[in-house]
Motif scaffolding. Structure first.
Motif, short mmCIF file in Angstrom:
data_model
loop_
_atom_site.label_atom_id
_atom_site.label_comp_id
_atom_site.label_asym_id
_atom_site.label_seq_id
_atom_site.Cartn_x
_atom_site.Cartn_y
_atom_site.Cartn_z
N GLY A 28 7.19 147.85 -11.50
CA GLY A 28 5.79 147.50 -11.55
C GLY A 28 5.20 146.98 -10.10
O GLY A 28 6.09 146.78 -9.17
N LEU A 29 4.16 146.62 -10.04
CA LEU A 29 3.43 146.18 -8.81
C LEU A 29 3.78 147.06 -7.57
O LEU A 29 4.39 146.53 -6.81
CB LEU A 29 3.96 144.82 -8.66
CG LEU A 29 3.29 143.75 -9.79
CD1 LEU A 29 3.70 142.58 -9.30
CD2 LEU A 29 1.82 143.82 -9.88
N ARG A 30 3.37 148.28 -7.68
CA ARG A 30 3.54 149.04 -6.46
C ARG A 30 2.68 149.05 -5.59
O ARG A 30 1.67 148.90 -5.71
CB ARG A 30 3.88 150.56 -6.76
CG ARG A 30 4.77 151.07 -7.96
CD ARG A 30 4.63 152.26 -8.61
NE ARG A 30 4.82 153.24 -7.43
CZ ARG A 30 4.26 154.45 -7.74
NH1 ARG A 30 3.86 154.90 -8.45
NH2 ARG A 30 4.48 155.36 -6.77
N PRO A 31 3.30 149.27 -4.11
CA PRO A 31 2.10 148.80 -3.08
C PRO A 31 1.19 150.21 -3.10
O PRO A 31 1.71 151.26 -3.41
CB PRO A 31 3.14 149.00 -1.63
CG PRO A 31 4.55 148.80 -2.33
CD PRO A 31 4.53 149.33 -3.39
N ASN B 256 -8.92 144.71 -9.25
CA ASN B 256 -7.80 145.56 -9.75
C ASN B 256 -6.73 145.96 -8.95
O ASN B 256 -5.53 146.37 -9.29
CB ASN B 256 -8.31 146.90 -10.30
CG ASN B 256 -9.55 146.58 -11.30
OD1 ASN B 256 -10.21 147.33 -11.50
ND2 ASN B 256 -9.44 145.32 -11.86
N GLY C 271 -5.43 143.64 -6.77
CA GLY C 271 -4.60 142.33 -6.17
C GLY C 271 -5.40 141.59 -5.06
O GLY C 271 -5.13 140.69 -4.62
N GLN D 209 -3.16 134.21 -4.32
CA GLN D 209 -3.93 133.61 -5.50
C GLN D 209 -3.76 132.37 -5.34
O GLN D 209 -2.55 131.74 -5.50
CB GLN D 209 -3.57 134.26 -6.88
CG GLN D 209 -4.25 133.65 -7.93
CD GLN D 209 -3.72 133.95 -9.56
OE1 GLN D 209 -3.66 135.35 -9.58
NE2 GLN D 209 -3.42 133.15 -10.17
#
Ligand SMILES: *Cc1c(COP(=O)(O)O)cnc(C)c1O
Length: 424
Positions: A61-64, A76, A78, A277
């Motif tokens: 997950g968390l693909r560029p 959405n 990031g 964050q």
């Protein structure tokens, strides 16, 4: 040719040697999903095995993603993209690191002290600083530590919903503090605050309405006037702007708000600051120290990777967020024309003027003139599902790929993605 007729069988694809090294059940599930894409016409049948292999061997997950939405801080996606120095700092801190150890004495040291020093030096008006998980955590800790069982005096015009259904008043009340709402939706005066102050007051809270703006018959009390009232003043500036920015004249910044007399400022790290964050707490030393020692502070403690990225962001100065905000429209237009040229007429496309925005991170009334490729809207899905995924926005029946938030080095990748999505 209708792709749906040519859908291969799952077992046939699984027998492909490229998929032999993967865990069987997971490979089967991924192949099924890829076959569904073929049925929807999003992937040529011949590419199923290769696409499945890429997904199975990829980082998960968390693909560029290439952000062609024209929204600089897209929640959405990031929010802020980190500067390269912050990425390197995260990698360097990923193993064992001296986050809480003084290498000279061999003793325990203040956690994240170099990041805290960098933040303190970036905002000299703050006597002390603390870093937590996110902006909401900073507000939560302030409310718990300074107003549990007491009242938070706040304007009715500043009881904000921040997104995904989360509302600041609910968060504040969850700490055991009571809200003492003053004024009206559009107008709140100094007397409204003054009349509400009493023995029950924990603090006055001023919240920057960061995702909307009011025009017309409106009035709010400036920080400088609130600071003169006999109660601590906490200002939630939201965006994490440390100094005033002429490009964003209506965005409050930490330095100005502190100089105007706020006792505490809370902010996010991944909005206009352009970092990871994080929640920032800046201001009076006695208050920051009391909050830092509060039992709840331990539950809101920030990770070493965040500290590393925050420090590097503060020291780098330049960030992708700043670059995206400041890219001149004429240059974006030239880039869009170059991408258009690279398509060589193979895809119906046009270069158009657009308006980009800062996004959920703040400055709702700021419009950034920008440039985009306008494409047929049915390319939106294949572009999102491509590698790398390219996310644009559909407006008036056209897919717009706005280049303001796309790093210039990726323009050719955008052109290649368009050609692939169009089946070339
Ligand atoms: C974004 C924002 C928050 C919440 O910050 P997070 O970092 O998303 O937790 C709180 N207050 C204001 C004014 C904001 O703009």
């Amino acid at each position: 040719m209708d792709q749906r007729r040519a859908v291969p069988r799952t077992d046939t694809v699984l027998a492909d040697p490229r998929l032999s090294g993967f865990q069987r059940d997971r490979a089967r599930a991924v192949v099924r999903e890829e076959l569904d894409r073929v049925r929807r016409g999003e992937l040529p049948a011949a590419d199923v095995a290769e696409s499945a292999r890429r997904r199975l061997s990829g980082p998960g997950g968390l693909r560029p993603v290439l952000n062609a939405t024209g929204v600089v801080l897209h929640t959405n996606l990031g929010r802020a993209a980190l500067p390269a120095a912050a990425v390197q700092a995260i990698v360097a801190a990923a193993g064992h690191t001296d986050v809480e150890l003084d290498l000279e004495t061999g003793r325990r040291a203040r956690r994240g002290r170099t990041a805290l020093r960098a933040l303190g030096e970036a905002v000299p008006a703050a006597q002390a600083v603390h870093v937590l998980n996110n902006g909401a955590a900073a507000l939560l800790l302030a409310a718990t530590g300074l107003a549990a069982g007491k009242e938070i005096v706040v304007s009715r015009g500043e009881l904000v919903e921040i997104g995904d259904g989360f509302r600041l008043p609910d968060l504040l009340v969850s700490t055991g503090a009571r809200l003492r709402e003053v004024g009206t939706t559009n107008r709140t005066s100094l007397a409204d605050y003054r009349d509400a102050i009493g023995p029950q007051t924990g603090f006055l809270l001023k919240v920057h309405p960061s995702n909307f703006y009011q025009r017309g018959f409106v009035a709010a009390v400036p920080v400088r006037e609130l600071a003169a009232l006999p109660a601590p003043l906490v200002v939630d500036i939201g965006s994490g702007l440390l100094d005033a920015d002429p490009l964003l004249p209506d965005e409050p910044d930490a330095a100005t708000v502190l100089c105007d007399g706020a006792d505490l400022v809370t902010a996010s790290g991944d909005k206009l600051l352009g970092g990871p964050q994080a929640g920032l707490l800046l201001g009076r030393a006695d208050l920051v120290e009391a909050l830092r020692r509060h039992p709840l502070a331990r539950a809101l403690r920030v990770d070493k990777l965040t500290l590393a990225a925050l420090e590097a962001t503060l020291l780098a100065g330049e960030t992708p967020t700043r670059r995206a905000l400041r890219a001149p429209a004429a240059r974006l237009r030239r880039r869009a024309e170059a991408v258009h040229g690279a398509l060589g007429g193979a895809v119906p496309a046009e270069v158009v003027d657009t308006v980009a925005v800062v996004g959920g991170g703040g400055a709702p009334d700021v419009e950034l003139p920008s440039a985009a490729l306008a494409l047929p809207p049915d390319l939106a899905a294949p572009l999102r599902l491509g590698d790398p995924p390219v996310v644009g926005r559909v407006e008036q029946g056209r897919l717009l790929l706005d280049l303001r938030c796309v790093p210039e080095d990726d323009d050719q990748a955008v052109a290649a993605a368009i050609l692939r999505a169009a089946g070339h």
